[in-house]
Design a protein around this motif. Structure first.
Motif, PDB file in Angstrom:
ATOM      1  N   MET A 110       0.840  -1.174   0.000  1.00 33.83           N
ATOM      2  CA  MET A 110       0.000   0.000   0.000  1.00 33.83           C
ATOM      3  C   MET A 110       0.890   1.243   0.000  1.00 33.83           C
ATOM      4  SD  MET A 110      -2.884   0.769   2.771  1.00 33.83           S
ATOM      5  CE  MET A 110      -4.145   1.912   2.475  1.00 33.83           C
ATOM      6  N   GLU A 111       0.742   2.065  -0.988  1.00 34.47           N
ATOM      7  CA  GLU A 111       1.549   3.277  -1.088  1.00 34.47           C
ATOM      8  C   GLU A 111       0.949   4.379  -0.235  1.00 34.47           C
ATOM      9  OE1 GLU A 111       2.759   4.824  -4.851  1.00 34.47           O
ATOM     10  OE2 GLU A 111       2.773   2.827  -5.713  1.00 34.47           O
ATOM     11  N   GLN A 112       1.849   5.161   0.377  1.00 37.04           N
ATOM     12  CA  GLN A 112       1.392   6.309   1.134  1.00 37.04           C
ATOM     13  C   GLN A 112       1.602   7.546   0.293  1.00 37.04           C
ATOM     14  OE1 GLN A 112       3.430   6.591   4.807  1.00 37.04           O
ATOM     15  NE2 GLN A 112       1.573   6.593   5.998  1.00 37.04           N
ATOM     16  N   LYS A 113       0.593   8.378   0.229  1.00 37.37           N
ATOM     17  CA  LYS A 113       0.656   9.582  -0.581  1.00 37.37           C
ATOM     18  C   LYS A 113       1.167  10.733   0.282  1.00 37.37           C
ATOM     19  CE  LYS A 113      -2.293  12.671  -3.196  1.00 37.37           C
ATOM     20  NZ  LYS A 113      -3.670  13.023  -3.488  1.00 37.37           N
ATOM     21  N   SER A 114       2.129  11.492  -0.216  1.00 38.89           N
ATOM     22  CA  SER A 114       2.621  12.661   0.505  1.00 38.89           C
ATOM     23  C   SER A 114       1.639  13.802   0.324  1.00 38.89           C
ATOM     24  CB  SER A 114       3.990  13.093  -0.031  1.00 38.89           C
ATOM     25  OG  SER A 114       4.926  12.097   0.210  1.00 38.89           O
ATOM     26  N   LEU A 115       1.246  14.385   1.444  1.00 32.79           N
ATOM     27  CA  LEU A 115       0.285  15.479   1.401  1.00 32.79           C
ATOM     28  C   LEU A 115       0.911  16.733   1.996  1.00 32.79           C
ATOM     29  CD1 LEU A 115      -2.887  13.652   2.788  1.00 32.79           C
ATOM     30  CD2 LEU A 115      -2.331  14.098   0.414  1.00 32.79           C
ATOM     31  N   THR A 116       0.525  17.874   1.469  1.00 33.88           N
ATOM     32  CA  THR A 116       0.923  19.126   2.097  1.00 33.88           C
ATOM     33  C   THR A 116       0.016  19.350   3.296  1.00 33.88           C
ATOM     34  OG1 THR A 116      -0.578  20.459   0.777  1.00 33.88           O
ATOM     35  CG2 THR A 116       1.632  20.091  -0.124  1.00 33.88           C
ATOM     36  N   ARG A 117       0.357  20.304   4.129  1.00 34.50           N
ATOM     37  CA  ARG A 117      -0.467  20.592   5.308  1.00 34.50           C
ATOM     38  C   ARG A 117      -1.891  20.967   4.903  1.00 34.50           C
ATOM     39  NH1 ARG A 117       2.365  21.966  10.279  1.00 34.50           N
ATOM     40  NH2 ARG A 117       4.559  21.672   9.899  1.00 34.50           N
ATOM     41  N   GLU A 118      -1.999  21.787   3.883  1.00 37.69           N
ATOM     42  CA  GLU A 118      -3.317  22.236   3.449  1.00 37.69           C
ATOM     43  C   GLU A 118      -4.162  21.062   2.944  1.00 37.69           C
ATOM     44  OE1 GLU A 118      -0.467  23.771   2.392  1.00 37.69           O
ATOM     45  OE2 GLU A 118      -0.627  25.466   3.754  1.00 37.69           O
ATOM     46  N   GLU A 119      -3.543  20.195   2.147  1.00 38.43           N
ATOM     47  CA  GLU A 119      -4.267  19.036   1.629  1.00 38.43           C
ATOM     48  C   GLU A 119      -4.698  18.111   2.766  1.00 38.43           C
ATOM     49  OE1 GLU A 119      -2.080  18.617  -2.734  1.00 38.43           O
ATOM     50  OE2 GLU A 119      -1.335  17.477  -1.025  1.00 38.43           O
ATOM     51  N   TYR A 120      -3.808  17.950   3.738  1.00 43.20           N
ATOM     52  CA  TYR A 120      -4.114  17.089   4.867  1.00 43.20           C
ATOM     53  C   TYR A 120      -5.278  17.654   5.682  1.00 43.20           C
ATOM     54  CZ  TYR A 120      -3.568  14.491   9.188  1.00 43.20           C
ATOM     55  OH  TYR A 120      -3.802  13.713  10.287  1.00 43.20           O
ATOM     56  N   LYS A 121      -5.262  18.987   5.923  1.00 44.88           N
ATOM     57  CA  LYS A 121      -6.347  19.618   6.677  1.00 44.88           C
ATOM     58  C   LYS A 121      -7.667  19.506   5.934  1.00 44.88           C
ATOM     59  CE  LYS A 121      -3.522  22.921   9.198  1.00 44.88           C
ATOM     60  NZ  LYS A 121      -3.163  24.325   9.370  1.00 44.88           N
ATOM     61  N   LYS A 122      -7.651  19.701   4.610  1.00 46.22           N
ATOM     62  CA  LYS A 122      -8.876  19.578   3.816  1.00 46.22           C
ATOM     63  C   LYS A 122      -9.404  18.155   3.872  1.00 46.22           C
ATOM     64  CE  LYS A 122      -7.887  23.253   0.494  1.00 46.22           C
ATOM     65  NZ  LYS A 122      -7.517  23.560  -0.884  1.00 46.22           N
ATOM     66  N   GLU A 123      -8.489  17.196   3.794  1.00 45.76           N
ATOM     67  CA  GLU A 123      -8.886  15.803   3.820  1.00 45.76           C
ATOM     68  C   GLU A 123      -9.519  15.444   5.168  1.00 45.76           C
ATOM     69  OE1 GLU A 123      -6.340  11.849   3.884  1.00 45.76           O
ATOM     70  OE2 GLU A 123      -6.239  12.855   1.930  1.00 45.76           O
ATOM     71  N   LEU A 124      -8.952  15.958   6.249  1.00 43.71           N
ATOM     72  CA  LEU A 124      -9.493  15.678   7.571  1.00 43.71           C
ATOM     73  C   LEU A 124     -10.828  16.369   7.802  1.00 43.71           C
ATOM     74  CD1 LEU A 124      -6.540  15.672  10.107  1.00 43.71           C
ATOM     75  CD2 LEU A 124      -7.885  13.763   9.288  1.00 43.71           C
ATOM     76  N   SER A 125     -10.968  17.592   7.335  1.00 47.32           N
ATOM     77  CA  SER A 125     -12.221  18.317   7.555  1.00 47.32           C
ATOM     78  C   SER A 125     -13.368  17.689   6.763  1.00 47.32           C
ATOM     79  CB  SER A 125     -12.065  19.787   7.172  1.00 47.32           C
ATOM     80  OG  SER A 125     -11.818  19.911   5.786  1.00 47.32           O
ATOM     81  N   GLY A 126     -13.078  17.105   5.629  1.00 48.33           N
ATOM     82  CA  GLY A 126     -14.109  16.463   4.812  1.00 48.33           C
ATOM     83  C   GLY A 126     -14.554  15.137   5.384  1.00 48.33           C
ATOM     84  N   GLU A 127     -13.648  14.376   5.953  1.00 51.71           N
ATOM     85  CA  GLU A 127     -13.963  13.050   6.491  1.00 51.71           C
ATOM     86  C   GLU A 127     -13.564  13.020   7.958  1.00 51.71           C
ATOM     87  OE1 GLU A 127     -11.958  10.086   4.219  1.00 51.71           O
ATOM     88  OE2 GLU A 127     -12.247  11.183   2.372  1.00 51.71           O
ATOM     89  N   LYS A 128     -14.561  13.067   8.835  1.00 48.85           N
ATOM     90  CA  LYS A 128     -14.270  13.053  10.272  1.00 48.85           C
ATOM     91  C   LYS A 128     -14.672  11.711  10.859  1.00 48.85           C
ATOM     92  CE  LYS A 128     -14.321  17.934  11.193  1.00 48.85           C
ATOM     93  NZ  LYS A 128     -14.717  18.994  12.075  1.00 48.85           N
ATOM     94  N   GLN A 129     -14.018  10.657  10.423  1.00 50.15           N
ATOM     95  CA  GLN A 129     -14.255   9.333  10.966  1.00 50.15           C
ATOM     96  C   GLN A 129     -13.272   9.107  12.109  1.00 50.15           C
ATOM     97  OE1 GLN A 129     -13.797   6.721   7.692  1.00 50.15           O
ATOM     98  NE2 GLN A 129     -15.662   7.395   6.663  1.00 50.15           N
ATOM     99  N   PRO A 130     -13.646   8.325  13.099  1.00 49.07           N
ATOM    100  CA  PRO A 130     -12.777   8.132  14.270  1.00 49.07           C
ATOM    101  C   PRO A 130     -11.380   7.596  13.934  1.00 49.07           C
ATOM    102  CG  PRO A 130     -14.934   7.165  14.652  1.00 49.07           C
ATOM    103  CD  PRO A 130     -14.906   7.652  13.244  1.00 49.07           C
ATOM    104  N   GLU A 131     -11.279   6.711  12.931  1.00 43.94           N
ATOM    105  CA  GLU A 131      -9.958   6.155  12.624  1.00 43.94           C
ATOM    106  C   GLU A 131      -9.047   7.150  11.907  1.00 43.94           C
ATOM    107  OE1 GLU A 131     -12.650   4.691   9.234  1.00 43.94           O
ATOM    108  OE2 GLU A 131     -12.670   4.261  11.364  1.00 43.94           O
ATOM    109  N   GLN A 132      -9.599   8.241  11.357  1.00 43.98           N
ATOM    110  CA  GLN A 132      -8.771   9.226  10.682  1.00 43.98           C
ATOM    111  C   GLN A 132      -8.455  10.429  11.552  1.00 43.98           C
ATOM    112  OE1 GLN A 132      -9.921  10.377   6.814  1.00 43.98           O
ATOM    113  NE2 GLN A 132      -9.604   8.358   5.943  1.00 43.98           N
ATOM    114  N   LYS A 133      -8.826  10.408  12.821  1.00 46.61           N
ATOM    115  CA  LYS A 133      -8.519  11.519  13.710  1.00 46.61           C
ATOM    116  C   LYS A 133      -7.106  11.429  14.264  1.00 46.61           C
ATOM    117  CE  LYS A 133     -12.927  13.156  15.174  1.00 46.61           C
ATOM    118  NZ  LYS A 133     -13.621  13.762  16.265  1.00 46.61           N
ATOM    119  N   ARG A 134      -6.407  10.380  13.911  1.00 48.75           N
ATOM    120  CA  ARG A 134      -5.033  10.212  14.355  1.00 48.75           C
ATOM    121  C   ARG A 134      -4.176  11.331  13.784  1.00 48.75           C
ATOM    122  NH1 ARG A 134      -2.206   4.846  12.652  1.00 48.75           N
ATOM    123  NH2 ARG A 134      -1.434   6.261  11.079  1.00 48.75           N
TER     124      ARG A 134
END
Length: 85
Positions: free
Chosen positions: A1-25
């Motif tokens: 499984m490849e991990q995608k490098s994200l910028t801070r902004e992309e990471y914040k957008k991704e987290l704000s869109g999907e607030k599932q318990p396993e992605q709050k890490r």
């Protein structure tokens, strides 16, 4: 499984869109990479040692500040140490 490098902004957008318990890490994104930190610490040690030599030789030893970096000074110091032992 490849991990995608994200910028801070992309990471914040991704987290704000999907607030599932396993992605709050929290993922730690370092501003300064570890290898650069090691180089910076090594440089700070060298600079501190140089400042210490200048202060010790010029203030406590009553010599000229930049004479501490001359080879003749260190040859003389080594000769003094070897002579006494």
């Amino acid at each position: 499984m490849e991990q995608k490098s994200l910028t801070r902004e992309e990471y914040k957008k991704e987290l704000s869109g999907e607030k599932q318990p396993e992605q709050k890490r929290k993922i730690r994104i370092r501003l300064i990479p570890i290898w650069l930190r090691i180089i910076m610490i090594a440089l700070l040690i060298v600079i501190s040692a140089a400042i210490g030599l200048v202060v010790g030789y010029s203030v406590f030893g009553d010599g000229k500040a930049l004479d501490v970096f001359k080879k003749d000074t260190w040859v003389h110091i080594v000769d003094l140490v070897k002579k006494e032992s």
